[in-house]
Each structure stands twice: as C-alpha cells, then as structure tokens.
Design an enzyme around this catalytic site. Structure first.
Site, mmCIF file in Angstrom:
data_model
loop_
_atom_site.group_PDB
_atom_site.id
_atom_site.type_symbol
_atom_site.label_atom_id
_atom_site.label_comp_id
_atom_site.label_asym_id
_atom_site.label_seq_id
_atom_site.Cartn_x
_atom_site.Cartn_y
_atom_site.Cartn_z
ATOM 1 N N ARG A 28 -8.530 -4.349 119.709
ATOM 2 C CA ARG A 28 -7.191 -3.979 120.209
ATOM 3 C C ARG A 28 -7.004 -4.394 121.659
ATOM 4 O O ARG A 28 -5.864 -4.561 122.114
ATOM 5 C CB ARG A 28 -6.934 -2.490 119.989
ATOM 6 C CG ARG A 28 -6.673 -2.161 118.519
ATOM 7 C CD ARG A 28 -6.289 -0.711 118.328
ATOM 8 N NE ARG A 28 -7.352 0.174 118.702
ATOM 9 C CZ ARG A 28 -8.326 0.608 117.884
ATOM 10 N NH1 ARG A 28 -8.331 0.225 116.629
ATOM 11 N NH2 ARG A 28 -9.257 1.413 118.317
ATOM 12 N N GLU A 87 -22.668 6.747 118.648
ATOM 13 C CA GLU A 87 -23.173 8.035 118.178
ATOM 14 C C GLU A 87 -24.290 7.799 117.153
ATOM 15 O O GLU A 87 -25.336 8.449 117.189
ATOM 16 C CB GLU A 87 -22.017 8.816 117.562
ATOM 17 C CG GLU A 87 -22.350 10.264 117.311
ATOM 18 C CD GLU A 87 -21.157 11.024 116.748
ATOM 19 O OE1 GLU A 87 -20.047 10.458 116.725
ATOM 20 O OE2 GLU A 87 -21.365 12.160 116.317
HETATM 21 P P1 AMP Z 1 -15.627 4.085 123.961
HETATM 22 O O1 AMP Z 1 -16.641 2.991 123.966
HETATM 23 O O2 AMP Z 1 -16.146 5.362 123.365
HETATM 24 O O3 AMP Z 1 -14.951 4.306 125.297
HETATM 25 O O4 AMP Z 1 -14.523 3.687 122.929
HETATM 26 C C1 AMP Z 1 -13.639 2.729 123.250
HETATM 27 C C2 AMP Z 1 -13.314 1.898 122.041
HETATM 28 O O5 AMP Z 1 -13.221 2.646 120.827
HETATM 29 C C3 AMP Z 1 -11.999 1.278 122.275
HETATM 30 O O6 AMP Z 1 -12.140 -0.074 121.966
HETATM 31 C C4 AMP Z 1 -11.043 1.980 121.349
HETATM 32 O O7 AMP Z 1 -10.315 1.014 120.676
HETATM 33 C C5 AMP Z 1 -11.897 2.771 120.384
HETATM 34 N N1 AMP Z 1 -11.586 4.216 120.364
HETATM 35 C C6 AMP Z 1 -12.390 5.220 120.774
HETATM 36 N N2 AMP Z 1 -11.833 6.412 120.571
HETATM 37 C C7 AMP Z 1 -10.628 6.170 120.014
HETATM 38 C C8 AMP Z 1 -9.546 7.021 119.588
HETATM 39 N N3 AMP Z 1 -9.596 8.354 119.667
HETATM 40 N N4 AMP Z 1 -8.454 6.426 119.085
HETATM 41 C C9 AMP Z 1 -8.385 5.079 119.001
HETATM 42 N N5 AMP Z 1 -9.354 4.251 119.377
HETATM 43 C C10 AMP Z 1 -10.474 4.789 119.892
#
Ligand code: AMP
Length: 178
Positions: free
Chosen positions: A66, A103
């Site tokens: 995205r 996770e």
């Molecule tokens: P993180 O590495 O945990 O910061 O997650 C970021 C990535 O996961 C991004 O590329 C987001 O597209 C996706 N992501 C994580 N949590 C969500 C959420 N609650 N809703 C949509 N996309 C998420």
C-alpha cells in the site's frame, strides 16, 4: 499548521475500520475508500509531501504494497526518484535485503543496490505505522545504501502500537491518528 485543516477529519470519516481482519483481534484500517475519492486522494498525497518540500528529498522509498499507492504520487509532488521497496523474489537485479520480526516468524524487504547511495536523501512512505517493524527495516536498508534517511511519512498513526519506540530518532509525519 497544515494548509489543509479539514484533511484529518475527512480521512477519519472516509477510512473504514474492519474488525478481525486479516485475523481475530486486528482492527484493519481500509484506505481503499480514500483511493476511490480523487479529490481526497490528491489532498492526501499533497499533505504527505508538504512537510518535506524543503527537505532536499532526492528519493522516495515506497513500501510494498500500500506504500506504492501513496509513495508514487508523493515522489512526483517532490520531484524525486521513486524506489519500490519490495517483498522477496520481486526485484530482478542485485539487491539489499533486510529481515524483521513479525508476531509469528519474519518478513523481508528488498531494494536494488543501485537504487540510491551516498549523497542521496530518502523519504520512506507507507500507509500505516503500527509496530514500526516494517519502517525500522527500511531505516536499516537505507543506512546500508550509504544514503541519508530524512524521515518516514504515513497516512495513519496507530498511536496505541509501539512504532514511536521502534523509530526513535527518526523524523516521522502522519496525517491521522487513532
Ligand atoms: P508495522 O510493521 O507493524 O508498523 O506494520 C506496518 C505495515 O502493516 C504497513 O505496511 C501496513 O500496511 C500494515 N498494517 C499494520 N497494521 C495495520 C492495520 N491495523 N490496518 C491496516 N494495515 C496495517
């Protein structure tokens, strides 16, 4: 002060929260309605680019998948090169690879080794900052290229998740907070 003071409210109204997707316990932020609204999509990418207009950005790193949607227009707003940061097995030439913990298990991101280097100033773009693991992997990737990371911009700040800790010392700009 933002030059688009109603943007956060309009994004909040438009982004949909889907419970228990893609798995139980996750409140998924669905940004596709933003893409369906041409005026709002343009305001969003304009606002993502705005804080960085004078930051000397030479390269925008768009994080699969995205981040591609928002990163490509931001690169055009900034007159910068667009660098896709991709999942494994997608880039055809010599690559730099960074893995990060999920996770359950690990994930990996890659960029072409010749995509950026010393003297370049990079801005990384994603849709959501959650744990910050994805963005932190991009911080490490940029460091290995010899380029400077000016910062990270995302549409959505999930402030109840620990991305600020993961990205300590990195300039971050987001448009809407949950
Ligand atoms: P993180 O590495 O945990 O910061 O997650 C970021 C990535 O996961 C991004 O590329 C987001 O597209 C996706 N992501 C994580 N949590 C969500 C959420 N609650 N809703 C949509 N996309 C998420």
């Amino acid at each position: 002060m933002s030059s688009d003071p109603t943007l956060a409210a309009d994004l909040t109204r438009t982004i949909l929260t889907v419970s228990d997707f893609p798995r139980p316990g996750v409140s998924f932020k669905d940004i596709t309605p933003v893409l369906h609204d041409p005026a709002l999509f343009l305001r969003t990418t304009t606002a993502l680019a705005a804080p960085w207009q004078s930051a000397g950005i030479t390269h925008v790193l768009a994080i699969e998948s995205r981040g591609f949607l928002f990163g490509a227009p931001v690169a055009q707003h900034l007159g910068a090169a667009l660098v896709p940061v991709r999942k494994p097995g997608k880039l055809p030439r010599a690559r730099l690879t960074e893995s990060y913990a999920l996770e359950y298990g690990t994930d990996t991101l890659e960029c072409h080794v010749d995509a950026l280097g010393a003297g370049d100033r990079a801005l990384a773009i994603d849709d959501v900052l959650a744990t910050g693991g994805t963005a932190a992997a991009v911080v490490r990737l940029v460091a290995r290229t010899g380029a400077t990371l000016a910062g990270i911009a995302a549409v959505i700040d999930l402030s109840f998740l620990p991305w600020r800790t993961a990205l300590m010392g990195v300039r971050t700009e987001t448009l809407v907070r949950y």
